[in-house]
Design a protein around this motif. Structure first.
Motif, PDB file in Angstrom:
ATOM      1  N   GLY A  93       9.858  41.365 -16.944  1.00  0.00           N
ATOM      2  CA  GLY A  93      10.673  41.169 -18.133  1.00  0.00           C
ATOM      3  C   GLY A  93      12.025  41.843 -17.989  1.00  0.00           C
ATOM      4  N   VAL A  94      13.095  41.052 -17.985  1.00  0.00           N
ATOM      5  CA  VAL A  94      14.453  41.570 -17.811  1.00  0.00           C
ATOM      6  C   VAL A  94      15.237  41.309 -19.105  1.00  0.00           C
ATOM      7  CG1 VAL A  94      16.548  41.490 -16.432  1.00  0.00           C
ATOM      8  CG2 VAL A  94      14.338  41.114 -15.342  1.00  0.00           C
ATOM      9  N   TYR A  95      15.792  42.370 -19.656  1.00  0.00           N
ATOM     10  CA  TYR A  95      16.570  42.305 -20.893  1.00  0.00           C
ATOM     11  C   TYR A  95      17.982  42.797 -20.606  1.00  0.00           C
ATOM     12  CZ  TYR A  95      11.847  42.106 -22.839  1.00  0.00           C
ATOM     13  OH  TYR A  95      10.550  41.763 -23.118  1.00  0.00           O
ATOM     14  N   CYS A  96      18.911  42.328 -21.406  1.00  0.00           N
ATOM     15  CA  CYS A  96      20.325  42.699 -21.224  1.00  0.00           C
ATOM     16  C   CYS A  96      20.848  43.332 -22.512  1.00  0.00           C
ATOM     17  CB  CYS A  96      21.158  41.465 -20.864  1.00  0.00           C
ATOM     18  SG  CYS A  96      22.917  41.815 -20.632  1.00  0.00           S
ATOM     19  N   ARG A  97      21.541  44.468 -22.356  1.00  0.00           N
ATOM     20  CA  ARG A  97      22.157  45.144 -23.499  1.00  0.00           C
ATOM     21  C   ARG A  97      23.638  45.344 -23.195  1.00  0.00           C
ATOM     22  NH1 ARG A  97      20.567  50.909 -26.492  1.00  0.00           N
ATOM     23  NH2 ARG A  97      21.624  50.396 -28.442  1.00  0.00           N
ATOM     24  N   VAL A  98      24.470  44.910 -24.116  1.00  0.00           N
ATOM     25  CA  VAL A  98      25.918  44.976 -23.953  1.00  0.00           C
ATOM     26  C   VAL A  98      26.433  46.168 -24.739  1.00  0.00           C
ATOM     27  CG1 VAL A  98      28.090  43.735 -24.185  1.00  0.00           C
ATOM     28  CG2 VAL A  98      25.996  42.475 -23.700  1.00  0.00           C
ATOM     29  N   GLU A 140      19.053  38.513 -12.505  1.00  0.00           N
ATOM     30  CA  GLU A 140      18.555  37.135 -12.562  1.00  0.00           C
ATOM     31  C   GLU A 140      17.543  36.873 -11.448  1.00  0.00           C
ATOM     32  OE1 GLU A 140      20.739  33.054 -13.813  1.00  0.00           O
ATOM     33  OE2 GLU A 140      21.454  33.972 -11.976  1.00  0.00           O
ATOM     34  N   MET A 141      17.740  37.475 -10.283  1.00  0.00           N
ATOM     35  CA  MET A 141      16.780  37.319  -9.188  1.00  0.00           C
ATOM     36  C   MET A 141      15.478  38.065  -9.497  1.00  0.00           C
ATOM     37  SD  MET A 141      17.197  38.577  -5.263  1.00  0.00           S
ATOM     38  CE  MET A 141      17.346  40.258  -5.868  1.00  0.00           C
ATOM     39  N   THR A 142      15.569  39.215 -10.171  1.00  0.00           N
ATOM     40  CA  THR A 142      14.368  40.004 -10.479  1.00  0.00           C
ATOM     41  C   THR A 142      13.436  39.247 -11.409  1.00  0.00           C
ATOM     42  OG1 THR A 142      15.718  42.000 -10.238  1.00  0.00           O
ATOM     43  CG2 THR A 142      13.577  42.253 -11.320  1.00  0.00           C
ATOM     44  N   GLN A 143      13.990  38.393 -12.276  1.00  0.00           N
ATOM     45  CA  GLN A 143      13.148  37.647 -13.211  1.00  0.00           C
ATOM     46  C   GLN A 143      12.201  36.678 -12.513  1.00  0.00           C
ATOM     47  OE1 GLN A 143      15.362  36.840 -17.277  1.00  0.00           O
ATOM     48  NE2 GLN A 143      16.692  36.276 -15.596  1.00  0.00           N
ATOM     49  N   GLU A 144      12.515  36.318 -11.261  1.00  0.00           N
ATOM     50  CA  GLU A 144      11.671  35.359 -10.542  1.00  0.00           C
ATOM     51  C   GLU A 144      10.477  36.024  -9.869  1.00  0.00           C
ATOM     52  OE1 GLU A 144      14.115  33.236  -7.836  1.00  0.00           O
ATOM     53  OE2 GLU A 144      15.535  32.554  -9.364  1.00  0.00           O
ATOM     54  N   VAL A 145      10.414  37.359  -9.868  1.00  0.00           N
ATOM     55  CA  VAL A 145       9.288  38.074  -9.271  1.00  0.00           C
ATOM     56  C   VAL A 145       8.161  38.167 -10.295  1.00  0.00           C
ATOM     57  CG1 VAL A 145       8.518  40.248  -8.262  1.00  0.00           C
ATOM     58  CG2 VAL A 145      10.804  39.372  -7.755  1.00  0.00           C
ATOM     59  N   GLU A 146       6.942  37.838  -9.879  1.00  0.00           N
ATOM     60  CA  GLU A 146       5.777  37.886 -10.753  1.00  0.00           C
ATOM     61  C   GLU A 146       4.878  39.041 -10.341  1.00  0.00           C
ATOM     62  OE1 GLU A 146       3.907  34.098 -10.552  1.00  0.00           O
ATOM     63  OE2 GLU A 146       5.328  33.144 -11.919  1.00  0.00           O
ATOM     64  N   GLY A 195      42.555  28.610  -7.099  1.00  0.00           N
ATOM     65  CA  GLY A 195      43.281  29.270  -8.180  1.00  0.00           C
ATOM     66  C   GLY A 195      42.726  29.031  -9.550  1.00  0.00           C
ATOM     67  N   GLU A 196      41.611  28.322  -9.703  1.00  0.00           N
ATOM     68  CA  GLU A 196      41.045  28.051 -11.018  1.00  0.00           C
ATOM     69  C   GLU A 196      40.107  29.179 -11.420  1.00  0.00           C
ATOM     70  OE1 GLU A 196      39.124  24.325 -10.843  1.00  0.00           O
ATOM     71  OE2 GLU A 196      40.957  23.170 -10.525  1.00  0.00           O
ATOM     72  N   TYR A 197      40.018  29.406 -12.719  1.00  0.00           N
ATOM     73  CA  TYR A 197      39.108  30.420 -13.236  1.00  0.00           C
ATOM     74  C   TYR A 197      37.679  29.888 -13.214  1.00  0.00           C
ATOM     75  CZ  TYR A 197      43.103  33.079 -14.889  1.00  0.00           C
ATOM     76  OH  TYR A 197      44.236  33.810 -14.949  1.00  0.00           O
ATOM     77  N   LYS A 198      36.746  30.787 -12.927  1.00  0.00           N
ATOM     78  CA  LYS A 198      35.342  30.406 -12.857  1.00  0.00           C
ATOM     79  C   LYS A 198      34.546  31.289 -13.808  1.00  0.00           C
ATOM     80  CE  LYS A 198      31.444  29.889  -9.692  1.00  0.00           C
ATOM     81  NZ  LYS A 198      30.972  30.093  -8.302  1.00  0.00           N
ATOM     82  N   GLU A 199      33.892  30.667 -14.771  1.00  0.00           N
ATOM     83  CA  GLU A 199      33.058  31.388 -15.732  1.00  0.00           C
ATOM     84  C   GLU A 199      31.589  31.147 -15.375  1.00  0.00           C
ATOM     85  OE1 GLU A 199      34.188  29.917 -19.490  1.00  0.00           O
ATOM     86  OE2 GLU A 199      36.122  30.940 -19.550  1.00  0.00           O
ATOM     87  N   THR A 200      30.821  32.209 -15.365  1.00  0.00           N
ATOM     88  CA  THR A 200      29.404  32.121 -15.000  1.00  0.00           C
ATOM     89  C   THR A 200      28.540  32.568 -16.162  1.00  0.00           C
ATOM     90  OG1 THR A 200      29.529  34.340 -14.035  1.00  0.00           O
ATOM     91  CG2 THR A 200      29.823  32.470 -12.555  1.00  0.00           C
ATOM     92  N   GLN A 201      27.386  31.937 -16.305  1.00  0.00           N
ATOM     93  CA  GLN A 201      26.423  32.269 -17.350  1.00  0.00           C
ATOM     94  C   GLN A 201      25.125  32.745 -16.710  1.00  0.00           C
ATOM     95  OE1 GLN A 201      25.834  29.049 -20.075  1.00  0.00           O
ATOM     96  NE2 GLN A 201      27.911  29.134 -20.908  1.00  0.00           N
ATOM     97  N   TYR A 202      24.482  33.728 -17.361  1.00  0.00           N
ATOM     98  CA  TYR A 202      23.228  34.293 -16.886  1.00  0.00           C
ATOM     99  C   TYR A 202      22.250  34.363 -18.047  1.00  0.00           C
ATOM    100  CZ  TYR A 202      26.033  35.678 -12.870  1.00  0.00           C
ATOM    101  OH  TYR A 202      26.851  35.667 -11.770  1.00  0.00           O
ATOM    102  N   SER A 203      21.007  34.020 -17.748  1.00  0.00           N
ATOM    103  CA  SER A 203      19.966  33.977 -18.773  1.00  0.00           C
ATOM    104  C   SER A 203      18.988  35.126 -18.564  1.00  0.00           C
ATOM    105  CB  SER A 203      19.210  32.638 -18.722  1.00  0.00           C
ATOM    106  OG  SER A 203      20.092  31.561 -18.961  1.00  0.00           O
TER     107      SER A 203
END
Length: 884
Positions: free
Chosen positions: A27-32, A444-450, A66-74
């Motif tokens: 279980g991976v949680y994110c706190r901003v 995000e990679m850690t969430q794939e470990v069971e 030169g373009e901006y790249k926005e990434t999303q993480y779940s």
């Protein structure tokens, strides 16, 4: 009383997986964290409850174009800047505490860059306690009424737990009270709570676990360690010097330095990792537990860096160990069976933040600390990657837990010994964008470990509800005794005995004397008093007798007690000697273990080197095998080619020998014929008259006058004296309906005869080619040679055309037609002779009789192997030799 211990258990078989069929992802949680100050540039945006989006800061071009790249993480859940500590605790830590009460392990750690709020999330701040104090408060709210007395549970030195009865626990408490007060034996109930953390533990939620096992007793043990520069230090251990300094500060640099003793990791009989010699304190309340934590927190290494005023320089681990054991069948005392003890553990880990030295401007000790922190976090990431690869692709790679003390300590959790949860703390400011990007990818990679789901604790098998039935029984017994005799205490019992004794005396009669002559009252009174005296005397004798017997009994008991005490002291001295020998043996074994661990590390490195060499040698062996196979195949092909060349050369030389023998035979026949001709001419000259010698005509005029008649025969040998054929044109057998290849070499001489070979539908070629053969079904070769009689002989060699498997053409010769020319008997003075039977007239002599074979034919044939037509013929034009 001795401690209730069972026999030493046998070493169990290798531990099986907890539950291979059911697995839960990490279980991976994110706190901003909120921006401080809030007017800074923000690079992280919360999209919804499970997704965050990273924006590159201004002036940062991510893509090459030169373009901006926005990434999303779940994540499993995202907590924004307005989320309170209670909301975070209810989602993340509360299920782990519930599992702890039910006998299951749990691991919770915070991960992020330096200054992202990891320590605040774990510890909290005044007025708003973090996850750690809330976990302690929930534990003690749940087991407050079911806690065992202090020292009923006792830790051993091998990560095990023993249980003692009430008397032994009381003696242990009295023994500890007279010892010097140290951190592990000072209950907080006798002290005043420190004001600096009083607000952190003042939690008004009163959260607790429902459905706690009420037929068990519980005890809580806490320990606090830190991993600094890949060494483990006990923060609760009393050392001679208060400040804990780095281990690389040698006495030569600091004369007052006494380095703290680092701890080592060991594996118990159940294959669980534990820290040998770590201080574990038994606590009975939230305040006492947090006081122990706070004293260890003061000893933790922190430093001032460019990015964080109080930056953690080590990984801290606060371990809460809960021991629980069922009550006996009466529900009054703890069941004295070690196998029934269940020990669960909750580890709260505050990881040091990853940092870049070019931003922190670290140097010296800070630089070394940052390198070790980043190395341990990189090892953690490597272990997660290998676990993920093994689970996704079914590989069986070895997970490098031993590369770092952090991963080695918690390897049991990833192997299925508990639930694992991680809180990713991020700082949304633009300066931390690159570091936050790496943290998000790792999370995000850690969430794939069971992780395998742990099994439930076993049921003891006793009747549930024992505690409350025993309590109800005691209350009912007390109530009934109060109804019978009032209060049940020592004073009332003593009063009742006095009353019984007084009531046993006979009653006194009336003492009134109404008559002087009354002589009955006084004697009656005297009799009653005498009886009372005798009863008193009897009671006194009985009392003295009982006192004497009781005194004798006490003396016997005192002697027995003294003897037992002396015996116990003797046994204790023997046990002390055994313990000292065991301690010496343990120290020796510890040194041996350290040596063996070093040897194991060396052997592992050597094994790695040998495995690399083995792989390289196997690769080289495979290459050599392939090269050998290629050489063998080349050798076989070369042998086949040489065998074919040998066979071809043998056939060639065999044919060449046959040809040379035939040519030699022909040459000898020609020589014999020439000699015969010369002899005939000489005979004709001798027999003819001297005056009748005609003028010798030229050979060209003789040829013009001599008529040529072609003849046909089906044999390669010449047939002399065949009569000519007149007036009828006969077609050759070579004519037919099929397509023919009419092969006439350039050296072919036209015969100018009346009868010529006629080939309809034929393709005339001077050199045989595969293209011409592919269009026809028949093949005819025109071959000319000099016959034995000196005339020109034409052979028509015919064959069938076949297709080969390789796509080419081959010719199979089936027939030979021979065309020869002869002069008729009475045509001119010039005559051709093919045998001695054709004798010319005695008086006739011409110039042709003086010619030899070489002047009559200028065409020869030679058969060679390896031609395009198989065993065919190649034609060569020989220059005509003139007679000198």
């Amino acid at each position: 009383m001795k401690t209730a211990r069972t026999k030493t258990p046998r070493r169990p078989p290798p531990k099986k997986p907890s539950n291979t069929s059911q697995k839960d992802p990490v279980g991976v949680y994110c706190r901003v964290r909120p921006l401080i100050p809030p007017d800074q540039e923000c690079c992280i945006e919360v999209i919804n409850e499970t997704t965050v989006q990273l924006h590159p800061p201004d002036g940062c071009k991510v893509n090459r174009n030169g373009e901006y790249k926005e990434t999303q993480y779940s994540f499993k859940q995202v907590f924004g800047t307005l989320v309170t500590q209670k909301e975070l605790f209810d989602v993340v830590a509360k299920p782990l505490v519930e599992d702890l009460i039910r006998g299951k392990n749990g691991l919770l750690f915070t991960y992020g860059v330096t200054g992202s709020g990891k320590t605040h999330t774990m510890t909290g701040s005044p007025g708003e306690g973090g996850l750690l104090p809330r976990c302690l408060d929930m534990i003690f709210n749940s087991i407050g009424g079911f806690q065992a007395k202090r020292y009923v549970f006792k830790m051993d030195d091998k990560n095990g737990m023993d249980v003692q009865n009430e008397v032994d626990a009381l003696l242990e408490r009295q023994k500890r009270e007279v010892q010097p007060q140290v951190i592990s034996r000072t209950p907080l109930s006798r002290q005043k709570i420190e004001p600096e953390f009083a607000d952190m533990i003042n939690i008004q939620d009163h959260c607790k676990v429902e459905e706690v096992d009420e037929d068990s007793v519980y005890s809580v043990f806490v320990s606090y360690i830190e991993i600094y520069n890949n060494y483990i230090y006990d923060l609760l251990e009393e050392v001679s010097m208060d400040p804990i300094k780095p281990k690389w500060n040698t006495p030569g640099r600091n004369t007052e330095f006494i380095p703290p003793q680092s701890k080592i990791l060991r594996e118990d009989q159940n294959h669980n990792m534990y820290i040998a010699g770590c201080t574990e304190v038994e606590v009975k309340s939230t305040e006492e537990a947090f006081d122990v934590f706070w004293k260890g927190q003061k000893r933790r290494r922190i430093a001032n860096t460019t990015l964080n005023r109080e930056s953690s320089r080590s990984h801290s681990v606060f371990m809460i160990k809960l021991a629980q054991a069922p009550l006996d069948a009466d529900g009054d005392n703890v069941l004295q069976e070690r196998e029934q003890i269940t020990v669960s553990q909750l580890s709260l880990v505050d990881l040091a933040g990853s940092e870049r030295t070019n931003r922190t401007k670290a140097e010296g000790n800070r630089l070394r600390e940052a390198g070790n922190i980043n190395q341990s976090l990189m090892t953690l990431r490597t272990c997660i990657e290998v676990l993920r690869e093994n689970q996704l692709y079914g590989t069986n790679k070895m997970v490098p837990y031993r590369d770092s003390k952090l991963t080695h300590l918690f390897k049991n959790y990833f192997d299925g010994e508990g639930k694992v949860r991680m809180i990713v703390c991020v700082n949304p400011k633009a300066d931390d964008h690159e570091e936050s990007l790496q943290v998000m990818r790792f999370a995000e990679m850690t969430q794939e470990v069971e992780v395998a789901r742990p099994i439930d604790k076993p049921i003891c098998g006793l009747t549930p509800g024992r505690r409350y039935r025993n309590h109800a029984f005691k209350e009912e017994l007390t109530r009934r005794l109060e109804e019978r005799g009032g209060q049940i205490n020592g004073e009332s019992e003593e009063q009742s005995v006095v009353d019984v004794l007084i009531q046993s005396f006979p009653p006194l009669p009336t003492c009134e004397l109404l008559d002087v002559n009354d002589d009955q009252t006084l004697p009656h009174i005297i009799e009653v008093l005498e009886k009372r005296r005798r009863i008193r005397q009897m009671i006194s004798d009985e009392f003295n007798k009982n006192v004497f017997s009781f005194r004798s009994m006490l003396q016997d008991y005192d002697g027995a007690f003294t003897a037992k005490e002396n015996f116990i002291h003797g046994k204790m001295s023997e046990k002390d000697k055994i313990i000292m020998s065991y301690k010496a043996e343990v120290e020796r074994l510890e040194k041996k273990i350290k040596t063996l661990e070093y040897k194991i590390d060396v052997l592992e490195k050597t094994t790695t080197i040998y495995e690399d060499d083995k792989r390289s040698l196997q690769h080289e062996l495979e290459n050599q095998n392939q090269k050998l196979h290629r050489q063998l195949s080349d050798k076989r092909r070369l042998e086949a080619r040489i065998q074919g060349m040998v066979t071809e050369n043998a056939m060639k030389w065999e044919k060449e020998c046959e040809r040379r023998v035939a040519a030699k035979q022909l040459e000898m026949q020609n020589k014999l014929w020439v000699k015969d001709e010369k002899l005939k001419q000489l005979k004709a000259i001798v027999t003819e008259t001297k005056g009748e010698k005609p003028e010798r005509p030229t050979r060209e005029k003789d040829r013009e006058r001599e008529p040529r008649v072609p003849t046909r025969s089906i044999s390669p040998s010449p047939v002399p004296n065949i009569p000519p054929v007149h007036g009828r044109h006969r077609r050759s057998r070579s004519a037919g309906a099929e397509r023919w290849v009419d092969h006439k070499p350039p050296s072919t001489v036209e015969t100018e005869t009346v009868m010529q070979p006629h080939v309809p539908n034929g393709i005339k070629v001077s050199v045989a080619s595969e293209k011409a053969l592919a269009k026809c079904d028949k093949y005819m070769l025109t071959h000319q040679q000099l016959a034995s009689d000196g005339e020109l002989e034409t052979k028509l060699i015919k064959g069938d055309v076949y297709r080969t498997r390789g796509g080419g053409q081959s010719v199979h010769f089936t027939d030979i037609e021979t065309l020869r020319q002869e002069s008729p008997p009475g045509c001119s003075s010039r005559k051709r002779r093919s045998s001695p039977s054709n004798q010319p007239p005695q008086g006739e002599t011409t110039e042709s009789e003086w010619t030899d074979v070489e002047t009559r034919c200028s065409v020869a044939v030679e058969m060679r192997a390896g031609s395009n037509l198989g065993p065919g013929y190649q034609h060569h034009a020989l220059p005509k030799r003139k007679k000198p």
